[in-house]
Scaffold this motif. Structure first.
Motif, PDB file in Angstrom:
ATOM      1  N   HIS A 105       0.919  -1.112   0.206  1.00 57.01           N
ATOM      2  CA  HIS A 105       0.012   0.034   0.006  1.00 57.01           C
ATOM      3  C   HIS A 105       0.832   1.311  -0.186  1.00 57.01           C
ATOM      4  O   HIS A 105       1.993   1.135   0.737  1.00 57.01           O
ATOM      5  N   TYR A 106       0.473   2.187  -0.834  1.00 59.25           N
ATOM      6  CA  TYR A 106       1.184   3.560  -0.730  1.00 59.25           C
ATOM      7  C   TYR A 106       0.597   4.342   0.489  1.00 59.25           C
ATOM      8  O   TYR A 106      -0.522   4.022   1.092  1.00 59.25           O
ATOM      9  N   SER A 107       1.705   5.058   0.885  1.00 62.34           N
ATOM     10  CA  SER A 107       1.063   6.049   1.849  1.00 62.34           C
ATOM     11  C   SER A 107       0.221   7.245   1.310  1.00 62.34           C
ATOM     12  O   SER A 107       0.202   7.111   0.098  1.00 62.34           O
ATOM     13  N   GLU A 145      10.371   6.328  -1.229  1.00 61.79           N
ATOM     14  CA  GLU A 145      10.854   6.823  -2.507  1.00 61.79           C
ATOM     15  C   GLU A 145      11.818   7.708  -2.577  1.00 61.79           C
ATOM     16  O   GLU A 145      12.774   7.712  -3.462  1.00 61.79           O
ATOM     17  N   GLN A 165       0.185   5.145   6.228  1.00 58.65           N
ATOM     18  CA  GLN A 165      -0.536   6.673   6.184  1.00 58.65           C
ATOM     19  C   GLN A 165       0.084   7.162   7.802  1.00 58.65           C
ATOM     20  O   GLN A 165       0.597   8.404   7.674  1.00 58.65           O
ATOM     21  N   ALA A 201       5.911   2.942   0.571  1.00 55.10           N
ATOM     22  CA  ALA A 201       5.007   1.803   0.360  1.00 55.10           C
ATOM     23  C   ALA A 201       5.245   0.801   1.337  1.00 55.10           C
ATOM     24  O   ALA A 201       6.405   0.516   2.029  1.00 55.10           O
ATOM     25  N   HIS A 217       0.736  10.622   0.792  1.00 57.28           N
ATOM     26  CA  HIS A 217       1.500  11.293  -0.174  1.00 57.28           C
ATOM     27  C   HIS A 217       2.327  10.775  -1.026  1.00 57.28           C
ATOM     28  O   HIS A 217       3.251  10.978  -1.645  1.00 57.28           O
ATOM     29  N   ARG A 218       2.174   9.005  -0.922  1.00 55.80           N
ATOM     30  CA  ARG A 218       2.809   8.332  -1.875  1.00 55.80           C
ATOM     31  C   ARG A 218       4.350   8.140  -1.604  1.00 55.80           C
ATOM     32  O   ARG A 218       5.187   7.778  -2.569  1.00 55.80           O
ATOM     33  N   LYS A 219       4.939   8.691  -0.623  1.00 56.18           N
ATOM     34  CA  LYS A 219       6.178   8.726  -0.378  1.00 56.18           C
ATOM     35  C   LYS A 219       6.696   7.229   0.100  1.00 56.18           C
ATOM     36  O   LYS A 219       8.043   7.147  -0.025  1.00 56.18           O
ATOM     37  N   GLU A 240      -2.655  -0.157   5.195  1.00 52.27           N
ATOM     38  CA  GLU A 240      -2.805   1.226   4.433  1.00 52.27           C
ATOM     39  C   GLU A 240      -2.856   2.306   5.702  1.00 52.27           C
ATOM     40  O   GLU A 240      -2.088   3.548   5.643  1.00 52.27           O
TER      41      GLU A 240
END
Ligand code: F6R
Length: 642
Positions: free
Chosen positions: A118-120, A196, A161, A126, A122-124, A157
């Motif tokens: 799962h992405y966080s 990331e 987050q 996983a 702000h997608r910084k 998820e």
């Protein structure tokens, strides 16, 4: 009381955690498989191959995260790892860092969205996760208030987050944010996180859910167990509860949740690649059934010597006196392991004259069991990770019992939670239905009973010597039963489309009847019941008609005549009887529909032999019905949810 320096947001979560109590702290966990890689090789094939090796842990969806110059990419798919592989086919996915997950759903149905990673927000980041975050709802509420939205229904998820939120707001490093977040988390987890902004960094942590780190040449592997790692390196670190491992720029550091640096202990894992592959068999289950002559011998290796009238279990040496003097033994386990416990009950009581109670771990943990000083609790588990068994151990420990473990997986949570124990040494069991683990458990428990009986003086020397000699002959006798595989297949063919089955046995063969019925139902989905043969007339006999196959274990032992009477009761009602008989029995072939002969052995040891044809019968029927025997529906190999 508010912890020093804790923000209001964190305080809210802390309070909810405290209220949730002991139960949460002992680990309700999910199964699921985790694998991650960082180093100099292509990560994608390593992760996919690793996921396939871990698929036995869960197989309703799978996903992978990979990172290269184009950023952090996540791919996930409902179904088996093969479905994910098809999804990835044809894509250029070069990366030297990646992680993957195979799921057994708890929060949210199995679908693409709920699959990990799962992405966080702000997608910084996983995240992949094995476990259950018990206070995820409180965390989610707090994040929703801050404007977060969620793609999935998962607790994972929420955790991702939560970590990102702390990271963004505290201004420290990601490692610190992970530590702070995990201090607030109630539940169990093994997690791996990719960042990331840091293309060489993997962060992993564990509490109550296993995580192994493989240490290679300038590369690291993370996995739920060593099976995806051993083809690359034998040097592994078993992460401890409350530890966070960070790999960055090729360096590994491990800190505790309290931020103390620890020195990880690198150990050699003795697991051969051949042991985790099918080796020419159609299924792992069949391979494992056929491995039993060897696995039973391995579980006795160095522990029995009939010529010297010697039986010893190294891990229990210092506790033998305690065992022999114990007033009572309580055995806990689940499923097949519970059946092994039932066999052990007969043997311990008969030979060592120690009263034994056998309990489902899931029941034991939720009553207020009476544990007295001098009681021994034996916890039996193939995987060593079963949540209910672990919780039963903790409860018994808190009441002052001495706990022995009988586990197959070396270094597993149960092996670590017990005071002492004996490994079964059956080798990796990959098929979801337990086979060789059962016979290895029964072997080890029999040795324990023999050792206790010898020390107590409750067994005649002649019987002790006879049983040791007969134990040494078991592998060859199992081999002989396996030679009847073709005949068993013919019988299986006739009953492929039966809708129900009854299994009957008496004495030590009663737990074997239960085990035979469990094997059939879990892999063929045919409804099957096991009963003590004499119980049949108290109800189940109403089910008997010409459509009811009845498997009766009718070996030549002290209850043989009684079992023959039970068979006659079934035949009188036109039931169709498949009898497991002792070689040379001329009486039963004329009375029943089919016989499967097994070699003669002392009745104390009979379960080790009589269970084999039942394993094969279940396997053949399941294959003929087109079932996925290694990965039956709704099941997973380590049941780490309660
Ligand atoms: C049946 C089966 C399960 C397990 C049970 C306990 O074939 O595999 O019933 O026996 O889930 O698992 P362990 O022994 O790993 O504690």
């Amino acid at each position: 009381m508010q912890k020093a320096g804790m923000s209001g947001f964190l305080h809210l979560l802390y309070v909810s955690a405290q209220l949730s109590g002991w139960e949460f702290l002992t680990g309700n966990k999910t199964m699921c498989g985790i694998v991650a890689y960082v180093g100099h090789q292509e990560a994608c094939p390593i992760v996919i191959k690793g996921l396939k090796r871990l698929e036995y842990r869960g197989y309703d969806s799978a996903g992978i995260a990979l990172m290269n110059g184009e950023g952090l990419k996540v791919f996930k798919k409902k179904g088996k790892v093969a479905a994910l592989e098809s999804e990835l086919a044809g894509r250029e996915l070069h990366a030297t860092i990646g992680m993957g997950h195979t799921r057994w759903a708890t929060h949210g149905e199995p679908n693409d969205v709920n699959a990990h990673p799962h992405y966080s927000f702000h997608r910084k980041l996983a995240i992949i996760h094995n476990g259950i975050i018990e206070n995820y709802a409180a965390i989610k509420q707090a994040l929703l208030k801050k404007g977060h939205t969620f793609q999935s229904e998962t607790d994972t998820e929420v955790l991702g987050q939560f970590i990102e939120d702390i990271w963004e707001n505290n201004g420290g490093t990601l490692e610190e944010a992970v530590r702070l977040a995990l201090q607030e988390v109630v539940g169990a987890y093994a997690i791996v996180i990719m960042n990331e902004a840091e293309p060489t960094q993997l962060i992993a942590a564990r509490k109550g859910s296993p995580l192994v780190i493989g240490v290679g040449e300038n590369e690291y592997f993370f996995a739920s167990d060593a099976t995806p790692i051993v083809e690359y390196t034998n040097d592994v670190i078993y992460l401890n509860d409350h530890e966070i491992a960070v790999v960055k720029n090729g360096e590994l550091t491990v800190v505790t949740l309290n931020n103390d640096t620890t020195t990880p202990y690198v150990q050699k894992v003795e697991l051969e690649l051949a042991a985790i592959e099918k080796g020419g068999f159609d299924h792992f289950m069949l391979k494992e059934i056929f491995e039993q002559p060897r696995s039973i011998a391995d579980s006795m290796r160095g522990r029995v010597n009939a010529a010297d009238a010697m039986v010893q279990l190294g891990g229990l040496r210092d506790y033998m006196d305690k065992l022999a003097k114990s007033k009572r033994i309580v055995i806990v386990g689940c499923g097949t392991s519970w059946h092994a416990g039932l066999v052990a009950e007969y043997i311990f009581e008969d030979l060592a004259r120690i009263p034994v109670e056998v309990e489902y771990a899931s029941e034991f943990r939720y009553r207020n069991p009476i544990i007295k000083e001098g009681d021994i609790v034996i916890a039996i588990s193939q995987s060593g990770e079963t949540a209910d068994t672990l919780a039963a151990i903790e409860l018994a420990k808190s009441k002052g019992a001495t706990i022995f473990g009988v586990c197959n997986v070396v270094g597993s949570s149960i092996a670590r939670a017990t005071h002492a124990g004996a490994y079964t040494h059956a080798g990796p069991e990959i098929g979801v239905a337990s086979t060789k683990a059962f016979t290895a458990q029964v072997t080890v428990l029999t040795l324990m009973a023999l050792a206790a009986a010898k020390r107590k003086g409750t067994i005649a020397d002649s019987l002790f010597r006879q049983l040791l000699a007969e134990m040494e002959s078991i592998p060859a006798k199992v081999e002989r039963v396996l030679q009847a595989a073709d005949k068993i297949k013919e019988i299986a063919y006739i009953f492929t489309y039966a809708r129900n089955f009854i299994y009957l046995g008496r004495g030590l063969n009663f737990p074997v009847a239960l085990e035979g019925a469990l094997k059939l139902k879990e892999i063929s989905y045919i409804h099957a019941e096991g009963y003590p043969a004499a119980e049949m007339k108290h109800g189940p006999i109403a089910l008997i008609d010409e459509d009811m196959p009845v498997v009766v274990i009718a070996t030549n032992d002290s209850s043989y005549e009684k079992v023959v009477s039970n068979i006659q009761e079934v035949k009188a009602r036109k039931g169709r009887v498949i009898a497991i008989t002792t070689e040379g029995d001329t009486n039963l072939p004329g009375m029943v529909d089919f016989t499967i002969e097994i070699p003669k052995v002392h009745e104390i040891l009979m379960p080790l032999i009589s269970v084999i044809p039942l394993q094969l019968l279940a396997y053949d029927i399941a294959v003929m019905r087109g079932r996925n025997v290694d990965q039956p529906r709704n099941l997973a190999k380590s049941v780490t949810v309660e």
